[in-house]
Design a protein around this motif. Structure first.
Motif, short mmCIF file in Angstrom:
data_model
loop_
_atom_site.label_atom_id
_atom_site.label_comp_id
_atom_site.label_asym_id
_atom_site.label_seq_id
_atom_site.Cartn_x
_atom_site.Cartn_y
_atom_site.Cartn_z
N HIS A 41 -20.13 23.98 -27.67
CA HIS A 41 -19.71 24.86 -28.94
C HIS A 41 -18.67 25.69 -28.20
CE1 HIS A 41 -22.71 27.39 -26.65
NE2 HIS A 41 -22.13 28.40 -26.96
N GLU A 42 -17.91 26.77 -28.82
CA GLU A 42 -16.79 27.23 -28.68
C GLU A 42 -16.76 28.54 -27.78
OE1 GLU A 42 -18.41 27.07 -31.47
OE2 GLU A 42 -17.84 28.55 -33.03
N ASP A 43 -17.88 29.13 -27.53
CA ASP A 43 -18.03 30.22 -26.75
C ASP A 43 -17.34 30.17 -25.40
OD1 ASP A 43 -18.94 31.68 -28.52
OD2 ASP A 43 -20.97 31.53 -27.96
N GLY A 44 -16.77 31.12 -24.77
CA GLY A 44 -16.00 31.01 -23.55
C GLY A 44 -16.91 30.64 -22.42
N ASP A 45 -18.31 31.10 -22.45
CA ASP A 45 -19.17 30.56 -21.24
C ASP A 45 -19.31 29.16 -21.31
OD1 ASP A 45 -20.48 31.07 -23.45
OD2 ASP A 45 -22.40 31.81 -22.51
N HIS A 46 -19.14 28.23 -22.05
CA HIS A 46 -19.50 27.11 -22.11
C HIS A 46 -17.93 26.29 -22.26
CE1 HIS A 46 -23.31 27.42 -23.31
NE2 HIS A 46 -22.80 28.61 -23.74
N VAL A 47 -16.78 27.00 -22.05
CA VAL A 47 -15.33 26.29 -22.31
C VAL A 47 -14.32 26.53 -21.31
CG1 VAL A 47 -15.83 25.70 -24.53
CG2 VAL A 47 -14.34 27.58 -24.24
N TRP A 48 -14.44 27.72 -20.56
CA TRP A 48 -13.44 28.23 -19.84
C TRP A 48 -13.21 27.56 -18.53
CZ3 TRP A 48 -14.28 34.01 -21.19
CH2 TRP A 48 -13.67 34.24 -22.58
N GLY A 49 -13.91 26.78 -18.08
CA GLY A 49 -13.78 25.81 -16.99
C GLY A 49 -13.10 24.41 -17.56
N ASN A 50 -12.59 24.04 -18.48
CA ASN A 50 -12.28 23.06 -19.22
C ASN A 50 -10.94 22.51 -18.34
OD1 ASN A 50 -14.06 22.97 -21.05
ND2 ASN A 50 -12.74 22.94 -22.63
N GLN A 51 -10.03 23.30 -18.06
CA GLN A 51 -8.82 23.18 -17.54
C GLN A 51 -8.93 22.47 -15.87
OE1 GLN A 51 -8.13 27.49 -17.23
NE2 GLN A 51 -6.90 27.05 -15.29
N LEU A 52 -10.07 22.54 -15.32
CA LEU A 52 -10.18 22.01 -14.19
C LEU A 52 -10.51 20.40 -14.13
CD1 LEU A 52 -12.14 24.74 -12.11
CD2 LEU A 52 -9.77 24.39 -12.15
N PHE A 53 -10.74 20.20 -15.40
CA PHE A 53 -10.90 18.54 -15.52
C PHE A 53 -9.83 17.83 -16.06
CE2 PHE A 53 -14.93 20.79 -15.30
CZ PHE A 53 -15.77 20.13 -14.69
N GLU A 54 -8.71 17.78 -15.23
CA GLU A 54 -7.28 17.34 -15.59
C GLU A 54 -7.69 15.88 -15.97
OE1 GLU A 54 -4.40 18.94 -12.72
OE2 GLU A 54 -3.08 17.98 -14.16
N GLY A 55 -7.07 15.29 -17.21
CA GLY A 55 -6.95 14.12 -17.42
C GLY A 55 -8.33 13.78 -17.98
N ALA A 56 -9.23 14.38 -18.16
CA ALA A 56 -10.38 14.24 -18.79
C ALA A 56 -10.53 14.06 -20.28
CB ALA A 56 -11.77 15.01 -18.39
N GLU A 57 -11.25 13.16 -20.79
CA GLU A 57 -11.41 13.21 -22.43
C GLU A 57 -12.39 14.69 -22.74
OE1 GLU A 57 -13.41 9.97 -24.06
OE2 GLU A 57 -12.66 10.35 -26.02
N ILE A 58 -11.76 15.48 -23.68
CA ILE A 58 -12.79 16.65 -23.92
C ILE A 58 -13.32 16.45 -25.23
CG2 ILE A 58 -12.96 19.23 -24.08
CD1 ILE A 58 -10.59 19.33 -21.85
#
Ligand SMILES: [Zn+2]
Length: 325
Positions: free
Chosen positions: A67-84
């Motif tokens: 879901h969209e809450d910060g505590d579930h999405v704020w590390g996304n940027q470290l998965f460079e090139g991954a399909e999100i």
């Protein structure tokens, strides 16, 4: 944080403090690797990657955001090139509810003498939240990385012959709520549909939808559930969550019918069998949600977060329990 294997090919990284932002992440160690939820800040996300690195040698090729809450999405940027991957509503909702700069500003407010004085006088709950979050989190450096693959009701991934079902169940705790089911592994990653051993903090959605999502998890009959917050459990975790929601809704109705405001009701409602959980003062949020439904307000009626935290703070004070968010 600790790493726990939950089935042949599924793992969880658990944040054991179990307060606000202490969300869990999952790893499916198949088909290039799938990480489920990416933590609340970069330090926690790096630690999660390091722990998963013990069982997975490379960077996972896919990320699922439950879901969209910060505590579930704020590390996304470290998965460079991954399909999100996430529900179709998530990118837009992230822009509204997961702004890391606003969060950082909020916790930094507690550092400055004048704003601290002002906060203490006007918003004691907001000051207490800021102080709590400062102990473990910094939202500096977070650049939101939005989901790149969106789905509507259901998405199936095939990882080396093992199916992963992403099932949309929102809006129950948030708009984008999705559960991740692996029938072959008998595992469900429940996101914040399940808070375990802590009071839930739901923002947008209905009791009805939330109870239906829990019924679906029970019907799927997994051996293991990884909740969004709290320790790994079995089906009993879903049943206990249902019992809590039923209890709070019924108690809220009694006070609503007597004309008491939600804050007063929250002060009076007995914690019942849930008194040993963490963050029991978040009861206020669940009572307020019930009240909004009794008044037929829209499910996405906005929250004034500072006022909400103040109310949670006042409930803790009135009950003589620890102030925890
Ligand atoms: Zn969460």
């Amino acid at each position: 944080m600790k790493l726990q294997q939950v089935s042949d090919n599924c793992f969880a990284v658990l944040n054991e403090k179990n307060r606000m932002c202490d969300a869990n992440s999952g790893l499916i160690n198949l088909g290039g690797g799938v990480v489920i939820d990416t933590q609340a800040d970069l330090a926690h996300a790096r630690r999660m990657i390091e722990l998963f690195g013990k069982v997975w040698p490379g960077m996972p090729q896919r990320v699922v955001n439950t879901h969209e809450d910060g505590d579930h999405v704020w590390g996304n940027q470290l998965f460079e090139g991954a399909e999100i991957i996430a529900h179709r509503t998530v990118p837009d909702r992230m822009r509204h509810v997961a702004d890391p700069r606003a969060a950082q500003k909020m916790i930094k407010g507690a550092d400055h003498f004048l704003s601290r004085l002002l906060l203490k006088a006007v918003h004691p709950g907001a000051l207490a939240v800021a102080r709590q979050l400062q102990q473990d989190y910094s939202f500096d450096g977070i650049e939101p990385a939005y989901p790149t693959t969106l789905f509507d009701e259901r998405q199936v991934l095939n990882l080396d012959g093992t199916e992963v079902h992403l099932i949309y169940v929102g809006p129950c705790h948030q708009v984008g709520d999705t559960i991740v089911h692996l029938p072959k592994e008998r595992v469900v990653f429940a996101g914040d549909v399940i808070f375990r051993q802590c009071a839930p903090a739901g923002w947008t959605g209905t009791y009805q939808k939330w109870l239906e999502a829990l019924d679906l998890i029970i019907w799927l009959d997994p051996d293991v559930i990884v909740p969004g917050h709290g320790p790994v459990c079995g089906i009993e975790g879903a049943m206990e969550m249902k019992a809590y929601l039923d209890y709070v809704r019924e108690e809220s109705k009694r006070y609503f019918d007597r004309g008491l405001p939600s804050l007063e009701a929250s002060k009076r409602i007995d914690l019942g069998p849930y008194g040993s959980w963490r963050c029991t003062d978040r009861l206020y949020m669940n009572v307020e949600r019930a009240y909004r439904e009794f008044r037929n307000e829209p499910v996405d009626a906005p929250w004034d977060t500072a006022k909400t935290f103040d109310a949670v703070y006042r409930v803790a004070k009135a009950k003589g329990i620890e102030i925890e968010f």
